[in-house]
Design a protein around this motif. Structure first.
Motif, short mmCIF file in Angstrom:
data_model
loop_
_atom_site.label_atom_id
_atom_site.label_comp_id
_atom_site.label_asym_id
_atom_site.label_seq_id
_atom_site.Cartn_x
_atom_site.Cartn_y
_atom_site.Cartn_z
N GLN A 1 -70.86 -91.73 -57.65
CA GLN A 1 -69.41 -91.63 -57.75
C GLN A 1 -69.07 -90.81 -58.99
OE1 GLN A 1 -70.91 -94.89 -57.20
NE2 GLN A 1 -70.79 -94.16 -55.09
N LEU A 2 -68.12 -89.92 -58.85
CA LEU A 2 -67.76 -89.01 -59.92
C LEU A 2 -66.27 -89.12 -60.22
CD1 LEU A 2 -69.63 -85.86 -58.54
CD2 LEU A 2 -70.52 -87.60 -60.10
N MET A 3 -65.91 -89.05 -61.50
CA MET A 3 -64.51 -89.11 -61.89
C MET A 3 -64.28 -88.13 -63.02
SD MET A 3 -61.51 -90.22 -61.39
CE MET A 3 -61.89 -91.52 -60.21
N GLU A 4 -63.40 -87.16 -62.77
CA GLU A 4 -63.05 -86.17 -63.79
C GLU A 4 -61.89 -86.67 -64.65
OE1 GLU A 4 -63.88 -83.96 -59.83
OE2 GLU A 4 -62.68 -85.65 -60.53
N SER A 5 -61.83 -86.17 -65.87
CA SER A 5 -60.70 -86.43 -66.76
C SER A 5 -60.61 -85.29 -67.75
CB SER A 5 -60.87 -87.77 -67.49
OG SER A 5 -62.04 -87.76 -68.29
N GLY A 6 -59.49 -85.23 -68.45
CA GLY A 6 -59.34 -84.24 -69.51
C GLY A 6 -58.48 -83.05 -69.16
N GLY A 7 -58.01 -83.01 -67.92
CA GLY A 7 -57.14 -81.91 -67.55
C GLY A 7 -55.78 -82.02 -68.23
N GLY A 8 -54.99 -80.95 -68.12
CA GLY A 8 -53.67 -80.96 -68.73
C GLY A 8 -53.09 -79.57 -68.76
N SER A 9 -52.03 -79.44 -69.54
CA SER A 9 -51.36 -78.15 -69.69
C SER A 9 -51.63 -77.60 -71.08
CB SER A 9 -49.85 -78.32 -69.47
OG SER A 9 -49.58 -78.75 -68.16
N VAL A 10 -51.90 -76.31 -71.15
CA VAL A 10 -52.23 -75.67 -72.41
C VAL A 10 -51.75 -74.23 -72.37
CG1 VAL A 10 -54.53 -74.96 -71.63
CG2 VAL A 10 -54.10 -75.30 -74.08
N GLN A 11 -51.46 -73.68 -73.52
CA GLN A 11 -51.06 -72.28 -73.57
C GLN A 11 -52.28 -71.37 -73.52
OE1 GLN A 11 -48.54 -71.83 -77.06
NE2 GLN A 11 -46.72 -72.16 -75.81
N ALA A 12 -52.07 -70.16 -73.09
CA ALA A 12 -53.16 -69.19 -73.05
C ALA A 12 -53.78 -69.04 -74.44
CB ALA A 12 -52.63 -67.84 -72.56
N GLY A 13 -55.10 -68.98 -74.45
CA GLY A 13 -55.83 -68.92 -75.71
C GLY A 13 -56.28 -70.26 -76.22
N GLY A 14 -55.75 -71.32 -75.61
CA GLY A 14 -56.09 -72.67 -76.04
C GLY A 14 -57.38 -73.17 -75.41
N SER A 15 -57.67 -74.44 -75.68
CA SER A 15 -58.92 -75.05 -75.22
C SER A 15 -58.67 -76.41 -74.59
CB SER A 15 -59.88 -75.24 -76.41
OG SER A 15 -60.21 -74.01 -77.02
#
Length: 129
Positions: free
Chosen positions: A3-17
């Motif tokens: 079973q796999l679960m992703e996290s850490g996504g979001g909104s960021v400006q270009a050039g960000g991380s």
């Protein structure tokens, strides 16, 4: 099967991380592949990065080489995707995937969806320009 679960996504400006995480639960063999894929609206799912756990090989799509880094933490059963210098075209839903069969594959095969059997639900990454 895992079973796999992703996290850490979001909104960021270009050039960000951003750093994505994929938590793996279930029994895994000594060697197996983990991959990160992404799918933008109206486009096919594409391979971004792959790591051969226990085998020491890492593969990247040309579009992310030098900007993205895939890594693992065996103690935490987690695979990461560190994304730097993000671009608007990196906007997509990102998925992690596992292949427990661990055949010997080429770089191209390691980044194909057909290699992988188990998938997470995905996490959205939005990069504003």
């Amino acid at each position: 099967q895992v079973q796999l679960m992703e996290s850490g996504g979001g909104s960021v400006q270009a050039g960000g991380s951003l750093r994505l995480s994929c938590a793996v639960s279930g029994s895994t063999p000594n060697q197996y592949y983990m991959g990160w894929f992404r799918q933008a609206p109206g486009k096919e799912r594409e391979g971004v990065a792959s790591i051969w756990i226990g085998g020491g090989k890492i593969y990247y799509a040309d579009s992310v080489k030098g900007r993205f880094t895939i890594s693992q933490d065996n103690a935490k059963n987690t695979v990461y995707l560190l994304m730097n210098s993000l671009k608007h075209e990196d906007t997509a839903t990102y998925y992690c995937a596992a292949d427990l069969k661990a055949p010997v594959v080429t770089a191209m095969q390691a980044l194909r969806t057909t290699l992988y059997d188990d998938w997470g639900p995905g996490t959205q990454v939005t990069v504003s320009s």
